[in-house]
Enzyme design. Structure first.
Site, PDB file in Angstrom:
ATOM      1  N   LYS A  77      45.930  41.295 154.156  1.00 58.69           N
ATOM      2  CA  LYS A  77      46.738  42.336 153.522  1.00 58.69           C
ATOM      3  C   LYS A  77      48.006  42.604 154.325  1.00 58.69           C
ATOM      4  CE  LYS A  77      46.723  47.184 152.123  1.00 58.69           C
ATOM      5  NZ  LYS A  77      45.912  48.410 151.855  1.00 58.69           N
TER       6      LYS A  77
ATOM      7  N   HIS B 287      34.189   6.920 125.803  1.00 59.47           N
ATOM      8  CA  HIS B 287      34.562   8.200 125.203  1.00 59.47           C
ATOM      9  C   HIS B 287      33.359   9.136 125.108  1.00 59.47           C
ATOM     10  CE1 HIS B 287      38.318   6.207 124.469  1.00 59.47           C
ATOM     11  NE2 HIS B 287      37.741   5.316 123.680  1.00 59.47           N
TER      12      HIS B 287
END
Length: 513
Positions: free
Chosen positions: A137, A277
């Protein structure tokens, strides 16, 4: 910025002595705790105990040591705020310019099969995340380091006065990711403790993934993509080791998952699966990997070109030699022998992957606009004991074997799915059609003369008798399907008309994605 005082408190002590030594040589005062303090002091590096800074001893089995204003005030103070500076002077708080912290090994603890809830709870870090978040922070004034891999760069930047605010902001970002992953792991573990094995879905789905790599593109070249790993997982496609070939694509990875899952439906015999696929075009068992491969390839050699191949056994030289003349995108196995690597490694574009086997009960995810779908995996594995014979004729032993094989395969084919097989090899596969008889027509056309005496598996029930009629005309002799249609009797009557034996499993295996 100038680094005058550093606080070091790490669970992972990789490189910490070298880091502390480097800081000391740069004139940085070091404060530390517990095991880290002992490690640094044992190396002859001057270090100040946290208890000396706070005026309080470490207490409650180490649970309380850094949770003190003289620590957090030193981290959180805004150095150019007069009121903050005044408070520091009044209370004897010295600024802490660098915080090097990583957290208790919670994930490693819960990975042990014999871990108790009490042990897991004890390995939840409190002081560590508090310091990390405080330093992150206050990145404008404090450098936060959570990864030992960052130590060398930090030392170099201190030496060259390049600990820029922009760099510290990036360190802050990484630090919050570090604590976020940690909290997600705790929340996920505790959720499982509360819900048990009842298959309940959590009220809040909390899971974080770490990026393994950026991909060239997604399903298509205009889409961006990346590959992420679950840090709590122990194996699977995300842990595959690439031995040869160019970088994997998004579509490669999707197809790899489909092939790998189907190949591991069997453990008693060598299996080979070839996927295109996400649908299998050839699947077979054999007495050896070579035999399994040859039979899977011959099942649909046209579709197999450029496919993804998965084995459930080590890939040996003999099998690799048979594969060499054919173009495959990816070949996967639990182990690839050196001989196989030498043979296939001469092909520039093939990707050779060793995939660690792991039993998993991971929830399956699918993103939708504005939300997420979550489900348990389709791990239902019906046997003949679960099946009900619904026709006049019961299956022969060979027909049972064929239907059991077909039923394992159809679970991995896009719905509407129809699979035609012998007792251990696929003949024809119809996938993803808008009606079931359309899938059957494709499978029958692909199988050709091999339809005679074949088994047919359907992932869901037949809404009409037309699919069974098509099967009967093609010479198929046995059918396995879930049952449950209001027109089941129509399909049963049609099967009896053609002398087909048909069984119901009572379980559907839709695969929509």
């Amino acid at each position: 910025m100038t680094i005058k005082r550093a606080l070091i408190s790490v669970s992972d002590k990789t490189g910490v002595v070298e880091f502390a030594k480097g800081l000391h040589e740069l004139g940085v005062e070091i404060v530390s705790t517990g095991g880290t303090l002992k490690t640094i002091a044992a190396a002859g590096i001057p270090v100040i105990p946290v208890s000396e800074v706070t005026g309080f001893p470490e207490m409650m089995d180490g649970r309380v040591k850094t949770l003190h204003p003289k620590i957090h005030g030193g981290i959180l103070a805004i150095r150019d705020n007069p009121e903050h500076v005044k408070a520091m002077k009044e209370h004897g708080i010295t600024g802490i310019d660098l915080v090097a912290v990583n957290l208790y090994p919670f994930r490693e603890t819960i990975a042990r099969p014999d871990v108790t809830l009490a042990e897991a709870i004890e390995n939840i870090d409190i002081g560590g995340p508090s310091m990390v978040r405080a330093a992150a922070k206050n990145y404008k004034y404090v450098t936060i380091v959570v990864d030992p891999k960052q130590y060398d760069e930090i030392l170099e930047r201190i030496k060259t006065d390049t600990l820029t605010e922009e760099f510290r902001l990036d360190l802050s970002r990484k630090a919050f990711l570090h604590t976020g992953l940690y909290d997600c792991a705790i929340a996920d573990y505790l959720t499982r403790q509360v819900t048990g094995d009842e298959g309940q879905m959590p009220d809040v789905y909390c899971k974080a993934y770490t990026k393994l790599q950026d991909l060239r593109y997604g399903e298509n070249p205009h889409q961006k993509a990346a590959f992420y790993r679950d840090p709590e997982a122990k194996g699977g496609i995300a842990f595959a080791r690439q031995l040869h070939g160019k970088a994997l694509s998004y579509n490669n990875i999707v197809d790899m998952e489909a092939a790998w899952n189907l190949a591991h439906e069997w453990s008693d015999r060598p299996s080979c699966v070839i996927v295109k696929h996400t649908n299998p075009c050839g699947t077979a068992l054999g007495d050896t990997p070579l035999e399994a491969f040859q039979r899977a390839f011959e099942a649909d050699s046209k579709s197999a070109f450029g496919g993804i191949v998965a084995f459930n056994r080590e890939l040996d030289g003999e099998t690799a030699a048979a594969m060499k003349p054919i173009f495959f995108e990816v070949v996967m196995a639990p182990k690839i022998s050196q001989e196989a690597l030498d043979i296939l490694g001469t092909k520039k574009n093939i990707r050779l992957m060793e995939v660690p086997e792991v039993e998993t009960e991971e929830l399956q995810l699918r993103k939708v606009s504005g939300g997420l779908l979550v489900q348990t995996p389709d791990d239902s594995s019906e046997t003949r004991a679960d099946c009900k014979v619904v026709t006049d004729r019961a299956p022969t032993e060979e027909e049972w074997q064929a239907m059991e094989f077909a039923w394992k395969v159809v679970k991995h084919v896009k719905s509407n799915a129809i699979v035609l097989t012998g007792k251990d090899v696929t003949y024809g596969i119809g996938a993803g059609q808008m009606n079931r008889v359309g899938s059957a027509d494709i499978a029958i056309a692909e199988a050709g003369d091999k339809c005679k005496g074949a088994a047919l598996a359907s992932d869901a029930f037949f809404p009409f008798g037309d699919t069974v009629e098509a099967a009967g005309k093609a010479g198929i002799t046995c059918v396995i399907q879930p049952g449950g249609s209001i027109r089941d009797q129509e399909s049963i009557d049609m099967a009896n008309k053609y002398g087909i034996t048909m069984v119901f499993t009572g379980h559907r295996h839709f695969r929509h994605c």
